[in-house]
Design an enzyme around this catalytic site. Sequence first.
Site, PDB file in Angstrom:
ATOM      1  CB  SER A 113      -1.304   6.300   4.522  1.00  0.00           C
ATOM      2  OG  SER A 113      -1.345   4.997   3.980  1.00  0.00           O
TER       3      SER A 113
ATOM      4  CG  ASP B 277      -6.668   2.851  -2.202  1.00  0.00           C
ATOM      5  OD1 ASP B 277      -6.731   1.931  -1.363  1.00  0.00           O
ATOM      6  OD2 ASP B 277      -5.921   3.830  -2.078  1.00  0.00           O
TER       7      ASP B 277
ATOM      8  CG  HIS C 206      -5.108   3.805   1.647  1.00  0.00           C
ATOM      9  ND1 HIS C 206      -4.580   3.962   0.393  1.00  0.00           N
ATOM     10  CD2 HIS C 206      -4.146   4.162   2.515  1.00  0.00           C
ATOM     11  CE1 HIS C 206      -3.338   4.430   0.496  1.00  0.00           C
ATOM     12  NE2 HIS C 206      -3.046   4.555   1.775  1.00  0.00           N
TER      13      HIS C 206
END
Lengths: 255, 255
Positions: free
Chosen positions: B15, B199, B202
């Site tokens: 991601s 967070d 990320h």
Amino acid sequence: MAANVQDVIMLFGDSITQAGWAEDAFGARLANVYSRKLDVLNRGLSGYTTDWAIPVLEQCLATQQAQQHLPKVRLFVVWFGANDACIKPSPQHVPLPKFIENIKYMANLVQSAESAYYSPSTKIILITPPPINTHQRAADLASRDPPLALDRLFETTRQYAEGVKEAAAALKVAVVDVWTALWNAAGENEEALSRYMSDGLHLNPAGYTIVYEALIKAIAVEYPELHYENLQHVFPLWSDVDWTNPGPSVQKREA
Amino acid sequence: MAANVQDVIMLFGDSITQAGWAEDAFGARLANVYSRKLDVLNRGLSGYTTDWAIPVLEQCLATQQAQQHLPKVRLFVVWFGANDACIKPSPQHVPLPKFIENIKYMANLVQSAESAYYSPSTKIILITPPPINTHQRAADLASRDPPLALDRLFETTRQYAEGVKEAAAALKVAVVDVWTALWNAAGENEEALSRYMSDGLHLNPAGYTIVYEALIKAIAVEYPELHYENLQHVFPLWSDVDWTNPGPSVQKREA
């Protein structure tokens, strides 16, 4: 070598397309929302007119013979006019009728069954050039060393924007009227265009935001099957992977 | 169809790669500086581990047989570890030795003469996962409905970052140590990592800036022939176009 995994959106245009991956600009934003669905290709050519871009386009599109090996262009976005509308004696000047003819020629390369590049599944969007803020543009050119005279006029570029709309109507393809969108956003006040332009010709992030939103809206209305929310991921979400035997569960799919 | 016009940089990861086209993130910035030179492909797969990504990679790389028709991967960037380092019983947990083996397997797909995907001209960069800010990550997970327990540990992810460096040394390829770059930027203070992370897992724009700058530096030092300043435009600058007969003057060149 990169295998043929994702189909593409090809953005073909001049410097205003080429700069589309700068901060907050429309190409980067498209690439973000289409991630894992379609690749977004920057085929912007700073300074180019349609006359010079046609022989480039004939290299950027795959011939029918080569198409089987290559990603499909699902969406072909054509955005010229900002340079063609230069006034004489600029070498960039392309007369308005020739400009309209060139735009049609580009679209026909993929739309015409007689074309070597015929691709009936490719959808086309034409974009109109932004308005010229002659106050900002003249000041920018005057500040150069040596100073340069104004090379583009408000009314001339307006006519080229109208020409793009005329071509789109004749071709029966979608058009994003950036000229009018920016003109309306500026309250039909030429000097107020500086809120959306960096130099009277090119766009700043606020200008690109208008372009991005208008383009996404056009996709949603004209070609909803290509809106990013209506495409699936080429490879599945991780929650759909078979954790014990991943291979068969991660085979690529059409977006 | 899109012809094979520009070679590519392929960013392959989880991601943190997939989000690389968000505001100011590293993929969009690479695409901007490499415009008209190399296409930058987003091959990020949110949530994927190396175990699940390998069968995807075998679809993203072209076999030797198919390579003649397709763009060359000039630079292959591999960035995993953030998910593999999940702690048991997460289904994303990949044991550290297996993770290192998987990273080597990915690089060997292009480096090994025995591989179906052998591509000796492709340069490889491995990136280490960012550090975990367990304070930020725990708060984020606790805020969910239902609340979730902490799934990644600071020390575990540090070991996976070391594993990437170990793999790079064994493979003799370049490594960008994002773990250490972020750790140093945060003054070796875990809570201060929140300046670079959205967070605790990320990255935010400031974190991606560190990644982008470290990656460009690694290219400049390890593979200077691939630095964007050392590549030419595939199609010439407009000032080099033959205005009276553009076609022959705008033939594509290797970047």
